[in-house]
Scaffold this active site. Structure first.
Site, PDB file in Angstrom:
ATOM      1  N   ARG A   1      -5.607  66.799  57.663  1.00  0.00           N
ATOM      2  CA  ARG A   1      -4.424  67.674  57.550  1.00  0.00           C
ATOM      3  C   ARG A   1      -4.733  68.963  56.805  1.00  0.00           C
ATOM      4  O   ARG A   1      -3.995  69.939  56.926  1.00  0.00           O
ATOM      5  CB  ARG A   1      -3.241  66.873  56.988  1.00  0.00           C
ATOM      6  CG  ARG A   1      -3.016  66.869  55.536  1.00  0.00           C
ATOM      7  CD  ARG A   1      -1.919  65.880  55.160  1.00  0.00           C
ATOM      8  NE  ARG A   1      -2.468  64.852  54.274  1.00  0.00           N
ATOM      9  CZ  ARG A   1      -2.702  65.045  52.983  1.00  0.00           C
ATOM     10  NH1 ARG A   1      -2.423  66.204  52.426  1.00  0.00           N
ATOM     11  NH2 ARG A   1      -3.223  64.092  52.242  1.00  0.00           N
TER      12      ARG A   1
ATOM     13  N   CYS B   1     -12.345  59.436  33.961  1.00  0.00           N
ATOM     14  CA  CYS B   1     -12.117  60.543  33.012  1.00  0.00           C
ATOM     15  C   CYS B   1     -11.860  60.061  31.583  1.00  0.00           C
ATOM     16  O   CYS B   1     -12.191  60.776  30.626  1.00  0.00           O
ATOM     17  CB  CYS B   1     -10.982  61.431  33.487  1.00  0.00           C
ATOM     18  SG  CYS B   1      -9.486  60.568  33.942  1.00  0.00           S
TER      19      CYS B   1
ATOM     20  N   HIS C   1      -7.429  64.712  28.095  1.00  0.00           N
ATOM     21  CA  HIS C   1      -7.252  63.389  27.506  1.00  0.00           C
ATOM     22  C   HIS C   1      -7.747  63.422  26.053  1.00  0.00           C
ATOM     23  O   HIS C   1      -8.758  64.073  25.748  1.00  0.00           O
ATOM     24  CB  HIS C   1      -8.082  62.343  28.247  1.00  0.00           C
ATOM     25  CG  HIS C   1      -7.570  61.975  29.605  1.00  0.00           C
ATOM     26  ND1 HIS C   1      -6.376  62.421  30.119  1.00  0.00           N
ATOM     27  CD2 HIS C   1      -8.101  61.147  30.564  1.00  0.00           C
ATOM     28  CE1 HIS C   1      -6.196  61.902  31.335  1.00  0.00           C
ATOM     29  NE2 HIS C   1      -7.230  61.129  31.628  1.00  0.00           N
TER      30      HIS C   1
HETATM   31  C1  2RA Z   1      -5.963  58.641  34.802  1.00  0.00           C
HETATM   32  N1  2RA Z   1      -8.235  57.974  34.442  1.00  0.00           N
HETATM   33  O1  2RA Z   1      -5.975  59.382  33.825  1.00  0.00           O
HETATM   34  C2  2RA Z   1      -7.215  58.157  35.418  1.00  0.00           C
HETATM   35  C3  2RA Z   1      -7.640  59.066  36.519  1.00  0.00           C
HETATM   36  N2  2RA Z   1      -8.909  58.735  37.047  1.00  0.00           N
HETATM   37  O2  2RA Z   1      -4.945  58.248  35.340  1.00  0.00           O
END
Ligand code: 2RA
Length: 349
Positions: free
Chosen positions: A39, A129, A254
């Site tokens: 797509r 991550c 994060h």
């Molecule tokens: C999250 N670690 O932060 C996961 C994404 N791969 O949701």
């Protein structure tokens, strides 16, 4: 000859950052071929200052490709990475499909770069991550002190859940802004409505102690990834790890609190020296001056940022840290690009 690179999943949240990184890093690639789902085929995306057409994922799209970066859902990677590898392409995969496969190395270039050379399936995996947002700092400390145990809590940004996660938080912020919400039970939930996007609860004005899917005994998939991947990257199969993963109303980056216990006594001075000189780590730690990393300052940067370095009051072998890493850069696209660059050296050597 400069190797040919394919970027599979070029239109996603991580793919977008990947194209920025490819435009900023040294120009080591010949052709860069962009690939996505049918797509998105025919769209044009900017990379290295040029508009490049997106091709639909197919077997033929890997013809002449040397290295392919994949950032696609697990099931798509599980199907297509072996197809690319069977055509001689070295695949650097950012899904969870192959991370724990014993024949697939799981690589963080600052920690275990040598592992990228041994890849029986032609696939190198990129960690999750959350693991990546702390492992460069932890790996540097492990190299000197010898890690025995990790106890971590994550504060995960919504972009870890992709564009849907970001759209959900932005929508919810609109719904709760400028009101008196957050003062009585359930008022945020009622304002936000049933559509909580990829999250089980409202994430605006809230924290949600959940990321991923349910695994055995109440653990989440995200918590299991932190444990399994840290063990594999550090080469410590018996490492004691306890993770609690939490979603917070941050768009990108994060954060984690880390309690790391080592073989022998540690000193804060030596830990600070290690962190201040480790590649890929920035020590930013002066609480008296209000200096410690926060996601709002770290977003868009490459390194792992570390602050609040303390020795545990009750255990002279343990350190407490607060760590931030951009989950779309080092947590995904950057680490994938760094692995691909390691592999590219084999083509140009
Ligand atoms: C999250 N670690 O932060 C996961 C994404 N791969 O949701």
């Amino acid at each position: 000859r400069k190797p040919t690179l394919a970027v599979v999943g070029a239109t996603g949240a991580v793919g977008t950052v990947m194209l920025q990184i490819l435009s900023q890093h040294a120009d080591i690639w010949g052709e860069i071929r962009l690939v996505a789902s049918p797509r998105s085929a025919g769209r044009k995306l900017a990379v290295r200052g040029e508009q490049v057409e997106v091709h639909a994922l197919s077997e033929d799209v890997f013809d002449g490709v040397d290295v392919a970066m994949f950032d696609v859902p697990d099931e798509v990677a599980a199907q297509w990475a072996p197809v690319a590898a069977s055509k001689g392409v070295v695949v650097v995969d950012n899904s969870a499909a192959f991370r724990m496969d014993p024949d697939v190395p799981l690589v963080v270039p600052e920690v275990n770069p040598h592992a990228a050379r041994v890849r029986p399936r032609g696939i190198v995996a990129n960690p999750n991550c959350t693991t990546l947002s702390m492992i460069v700092a932890v790996g540097a400390l492990h190299a000197e002190f010898g890690l025995r145990e990790l106890i971590v809590s994550s504060y995960q940004a919504v972009s870890g859940a992709g564009r849907d996660g970001v759209d959900t938080l932005r929508r919810q912020i609109q719904l709760v802004a400028g009101s008196e919400l957050g003062t009585s039970p359930g008022d945020v939930r009622r304002a936000v409505g049933d559509d909580t996007g990829p999250f089980p609860e409202p994430v605006a004005l809230n924290v949600v102690p959940w990321a991923g899917s349910l695994k055995d005994d109440g653990w989440s998939s995200e918590e299991m990834k932190v444990r399994d991947e840290s063990r594999k990257i550090l080469g410590l199969p018996g490492l004691r790890v306890a993770a609690t993963c939490v979603r917070v109303p941050v768009i990108t980056t994060h954060s984690l609190t880390v309690h790391a216990r080592f073989e022998d006594e540690v000193t804060v001075d030596r830990a600070r020296e290690i962190l201040a000189t480790a590649p890929g780590v920035v020590l930013f730690d002066n609480p008296a001056a209000g200096e410690f990393p926060t996601p709002a300052d770290v977003v868009g940067t490459d390194p792992t940022w570390v602050g609040r370095v303390r020795r545990s009051l009750d255990d002279p072998t343990a350190l407490e840290l607060f760590v931030c890493g951009d989950n779309l850069r080092k947590g995904a696209a950057l680490n994938t690009a760094q692995i691909a660059e390691l592999v590219a050296k084999e083509f140009t050597a």
